[in-house]
Design a protein around this motif. Sequence first.
Motif, PDB file in Angstrom:
ATOM      1  N   ARG A 137       0.867  -1.257   0.039  1.00 47.81           N
ATOM      2  CA  ARG A 137      -0.012   0.028  -0.029  1.00 47.81           C
ATOM      3  C   ARG A 137       1.021   1.254   0.041  1.00 47.81           C
ATOM      4  NH1 ARG A 137      -3.466  -2.990   3.777  1.00 47.81           N
ATOM      5  NH2 ARG A 137      -2.491  -2.004   5.556  1.00 47.81           N
ATOM      6  N   ALA A 138       2.096   1.279   1.035  1.00 46.78           N
ATOM      7  CA  ALA A 138       2.750   2.978   0.821  1.00 46.78           C
ATOM      8  C   ALA A 138       3.380   2.768  -0.531  1.00 46.78           C
ATOM      9  CB  ALA A 138       3.669   2.657   2.202  1.00 46.78           C
ATOM     10  N   VAL A 139       3.821   1.632  -0.946  1.00 49.85           N
ATOM     11  CA  VAL A 139       4.546   1.639  -2.248  1.00 49.85           C
ATOM     12  C   VAL A 139       3.665   2.366  -3.240  1.00 49.85           C
ATOM     13  CG1 VAL A 139       5.939   0.600  -3.916  1.00 49.85           C
ATOM     14  CG2 VAL A 139       6.264  -0.259  -1.329  1.00 49.85           C
ATOM     15  N   CYS A 140       2.498   1.789  -3.273  1.00 53.87           N
ATOM     16  CA  CYS A 140       1.708   2.043  -4.450  1.00 53.87           C
ATOM     17  C   CYS A 140       1.089   3.550  -4.335  1.00 53.87           C
ATOM     18  CB  CYS A 140       0.308   1.251  -4.385  1.00 53.87           C
ATOM     19  SG  CYS A 140       0.750  -0.384  -4.819  1.00 53.87           S
ATOM     20  N   TYR A 141       1.114   4.088  -2.984  1.00 55.37           N
ATOM     21  CA  TYR A 141       0.407   5.551  -2.625  1.00 55.37           C
ATOM     22  C   TYR A 141       1.551   6.482  -3.046  1.00 55.37           C
ATOM     23  CZ  TYR A 141      -3.610   4.197  -0.414  1.00 55.37           C
ATOM     24  OH  TYR A 141      -5.300   3.937  -0.209  1.00 55.37           O
ATOM     25  N   ARG A 142       2.841   6.044  -2.829  1.00 59.16           N
ATOM     26  CA  ARG A 142       3.950   6.965  -3.178  1.00 59.16           C
ATOM     27  C   ARG A 142       4.295   7.139  -4.515  1.00 59.16           C
ATOM     28  NH1 ARG A 142       9.524   6.468  -4.123  1.00 59.16           N
ATOM     29  NH2 ARG A 142      10.694   8.257  -3.258  1.00 59.16           N
ATOM     30  N   LEU A 143       4.009   5.963  -5.306  1.00 56.89           N
ATOM     31  CA  LEU A 143       4.120   5.983  -6.742  1.00 56.89           C
ATOM     32  C   LEU A 143       2.991   6.832  -7.241  1.00 56.89           C
ATOM     33  CD1 LEU A 143       4.839   4.872  -9.706  1.00 56.89           C
ATOM     34  CD2 LEU A 143       3.236   3.038  -9.231  1.00 56.89           C
ATOM     35  N   VAL A 168      -8.046  13.122  -4.639  1.00 60.50           N
ATOM     36  CA  VAL A 168      -7.890  12.959  -3.097  1.00 60.50           C
ATOM     37  C   VAL A 168      -9.114  13.388  -2.409  1.00 60.50           C
ATOM     38  CG1 VAL A 168      -6.586  13.007  -0.798  1.00 60.50           C
ATOM     39  CG2 VAL A 168      -5.355  12.459  -2.948  1.00 60.50           C
ATOM     40  N   ARG A 169      -9.420  14.480  -2.765  1.00 56.62           N
ATOM     41  CA  ARG A 169     -10.554  15.407  -2.180  1.00 56.62           C
ATOM     42  C   ARG A 169     -11.876  14.654  -2.393  1.00 56.62           C
ATOM     43  NH1 ARG A 169      -7.599  20.218  -3.867  1.00 56.62           N
ATOM     44  NH2 ARG A 169      -7.116  21.252  -2.114  1.00 56.62           N
ATOM     45  N   GLU A 170     -11.975  14.096  -3.711  1.00 55.96           N
ATOM     46  CA  GLU A 170     -13.008  13.214  -4.213  1.00 55.96           C
ATOM     47  C   GLU A 170     -13.080  11.963  -3.483  1.00 55.96           C
ATOM     48  OE1 GLU A 170     -15.046  11.130  -7.896  1.00 55.96           O
ATOM     49  OE2 GLU A 170     -13.578  12.782  -8.393  1.00 55.96           O
ATOM     50  N   PHE A 171     -11.966  11.270  -3.265  1.00 56.93           N
ATOM     51  CA  PHE A 171     -11.971  10.227  -2.382  1.00 56.93           C
ATOM     52  C   PHE A 171     -12.474  10.290  -0.984  1.00 56.93           C
ATOM     53  CE2 PHE A 171      -9.201   7.885   0.631  1.00 56.93           C
ATOM     54  CZ  PHE A 171      -9.746   6.553   0.600  1.00 56.93           C
ATOM     55  N   ALA A 172     -11.967  11.468  -0.438  1.00 56.25           N
ATOM     56  CA  ALA A 172     -12.288  11.800   0.829  1.00 56.25           C
ATOM     57  C   ALA A 172     -13.700  12.285   1.174  1.00 56.25           C
ATOM     58  CB  ALA A 172     -11.402  13.201   1.412  1.00 56.25           C
ATOM     59  N   GLU A 173     -14.429  12.645   0.061  1.00 54.06           N
ATOM     60  CA  GLU A 173     -15.903  12.920   0.297  1.00 54.06           C
ATOM     61  C   GLU A 173     -16.722  11.598   0.223  1.00 54.06           C
ATOM     62  OE1 GLU A 173     -19.212  15.261  -2.512  1.00 54.06           O
ATOM     63  OE2 GLU A 173     -17.093  15.606  -2.675  1.00 54.06           O
ATOM     64  N   TYR A 174     -16.049  10.546  -0.328  1.00 55.23           N
ATOM     65  CA  TYR A 174     -16.715   9.189  -0.327  1.00 55.23           C
ATOM     66  C   TYR A 174     -16.205   8.380   0.858  1.00 55.23           C
ATOM     67  CZ  TYR A 174     -18.726  10.803  -4.778  1.00 55.23           C
ATOM     68  OH  TYR A 174     -19.354  11.438  -5.904  1.00 55.23           O
ATOM     69  N   LEU A 175     -15.255   8.868   1.637  1.00 53.72           N
ATOM     70  CA  LEU A 175     -14.835   8.168   2.459  1.00 53.72           C
ATOM     71  C   LEU A 175     -15.727   7.111   3.404  1.00 53.72           C
ATOM     72  CD1 LEU A 175     -11.852   7.137   3.621  1.00 53.72           C
ATOM     73  CD2 LEU A 175     -11.924   8.883   5.186  1.00 53.72           C
ATOM     74  N   ILE A 189      -5.569   4.714   5.500  1.00 51.91           N
ATOM     75  CA  ILE A 189      -5.469   6.022   4.977  1.00 51.91           C
ATOM     76  C   ILE A 189      -4.318   6.886   5.922  1.00 51.91           C
ATOM     77  CG2 ILE A 189      -6.332   8.178   4.265  1.00 51.91           C
ATOM     78  CD1 ILE A 189      -6.677   5.835   2.178  1.00 51.91           C
ATOM     79  N   ALA A 190      -4.624   6.674   6.889  1.00 51.94           N
ATOM     80  CA  ALA A 190      -3.722   7.197   8.117  1.00 51.94           C
ATOM     81  C   ALA A 190      -2.419   6.664   8.141  1.00 51.94           C
ATOM     82  CB  ALA A 190      -4.431   7.426   9.647  1.00 51.94           C
ATOM     83  N   GLN A 191      -2.315   5.311   8.194  1.00 47.82           N
ATOM     84  CA  GLN A 191      -1.026   4.552   8.359  1.00 47.82           C
ATOM     85  C   GLN A 191      -0.155   4.620   7.006  1.00 47.82           C
ATOM     86  OE1 GLN A 191      -2.004   0.882   9.613  1.00 47.82           O
ATOM     87  NE2 GLN A 191      -3.095   1.842  11.690  1.00 47.82           N
ATOM     88  N   ASP A 192      -0.764   4.652   5.839  1.00 47.88           N
ATOM     89  CA  ASP A 192      -0.271   4.338   4.720  1.00 47.88           C
ATOM     90  C   ASP A 192      -0.195   5.911   3.473  1.00 47.88           C
ATOM     91  OD1 ASP A 192       0.523   1.893   4.839  1.00 47.88           O
ATOM     92  OD2 ASP A 192      -1.657   1.398   4.732  1.00 47.88           O
ATOM     93  N   PHE A 193      -1.477   6.372   3.537  1.00 46.15           N
ATOM     94  CA  PHE A 193      -1.194   7.546   2.420  1.00 46.15           C
ATOM     95  C   PHE A 193      -0.969   8.610   3.201  1.00 46.15           C
ATOM     96  CE2 PHE A 193      -3.386  11.194   0.426  1.00 46.15           C
ATOM     97  CZ  PHE A 193      -2.847  10.969  -0.857  1.00 46.15           C
ATOM     98  N   ILE A 194      -1.324   8.958   4.467  1.00 46.57           N
ATOM     99  CA  ILE A 194      -0.968  10.058   5.068  1.00 46.57           C
ATOM    100  C   ILE A 194       0.607  10.274   5.592  1.00 46.57           C
ATOM    101  CG2 ILE A 194      -1.326  11.751   7.117  1.00 46.57           C
ATOM    102  CD1 ILE A 194      -4.439  10.823   6.975  1.00 46.57           C
ATOM    103  N   ALA A 195       0.926   9.012   5.962  1.00 42.49           N
ATOM    104  CA  ALA A 195       2.214   8.870   6.354  1.00 42.49           C
ATOM    105  C   ALA A 195       3.244   9.078   5.163  1.00 42.49           C
ATOM    106  CB  ALA A 195       2.636   7.597   7.123  1.00 42.49           C
ATOM    107  N   THR A 196       2.696   8.517   3.824  1.00 41.65           N
ATOM    108  CA  THR A 196       3.679   8.576   2.769  1.00 41.65           C
ATOM    109  C   THR A 196       3.732  10.006   2.690  1.00 41.65           C
ATOM    110  OG1 THR A 196       2.873   6.428   1.941  1.00 41.65           O
ATOM    111  CG2 THR A 196       3.603   7.959   0.347  1.00 41.65           C
ATOM    112  N   CYS A 197       2.725  10.890   2.469  1.00 44.60           N
ATOM    113  CA  CYS A 197       2.613  11.988   2.142  1.00 44.60           C
ATOM    114  C   CYS A 197       3.773  13.018   3.238  1.00 44.60           C
ATOM    115  CB  CYS A 197       1.374  12.855   2.239  1.00 44.60           C
ATOM    116  SG  CYS A 197       0.098  12.357   0.880  1.00 44.60           S
TER     117      CYS A 197
END
Length: 222
Positions: A137-143, A168-175, A189-197
Amino acid sequence: DLRGDRDEERRERRQRREREKEERATGNATTPTAPPTQPTAADERSTSSAAAAAAGGGAEEGTSPQPASAAPADEDREDLVHRMRSKAKDYIKEYTFSNDLEDVTKNFADMAISADIQSRVVSDLMSWIAERKESERAVCYRLLILLAKPSTDGSPAPLTPDAIQDGVREFAEYLDDLLLDLPKLKDIIAQDFIATCASEDAECCVVPEDLIADLKQRCGAA
């Protein structure tokens, strides 16, 4: 398969939400204004013929040509999004094995995803990546982020920063809707995407701080 059914359900929910947003934006004002003069019989025959031709001969007599042409346009757009998303998934899967950034960047560039659907593709990939194995997951989000950055040789990025941010905003709206399929989505999302950002260089990360802060709040990670 199960994942395909989930994708279909998400598309239906997304389309329903988009229709609702569109209706709110237009104030439900969809009733056409009456024409100033009564059409002649010849006009009616001409209109019916045009509608039948636009629908490939399948429209009933008296059907307005506008709905007949609008529906296929929507279907074509959804089909294009589906094809681009499927290709993107395949290329990301390959990347998890090869770790070849140059190759996957070229593949995405060759896809030439049109600007008007890039955010849709990004939004769908956000949820799809969340269903990948924890080690991927983290690898893909970083990509996904790297695909919005210009290459070292000056070539334009396959995705635009705006597409990443809007997706990302659209994704957050449908979270919350997506939690029905993936109850641990907020933690992922917290552990993989937010941490990657957060791990990216602040000067080159395409996801702005205010968007990360919004995601943290939605995920209860603020």
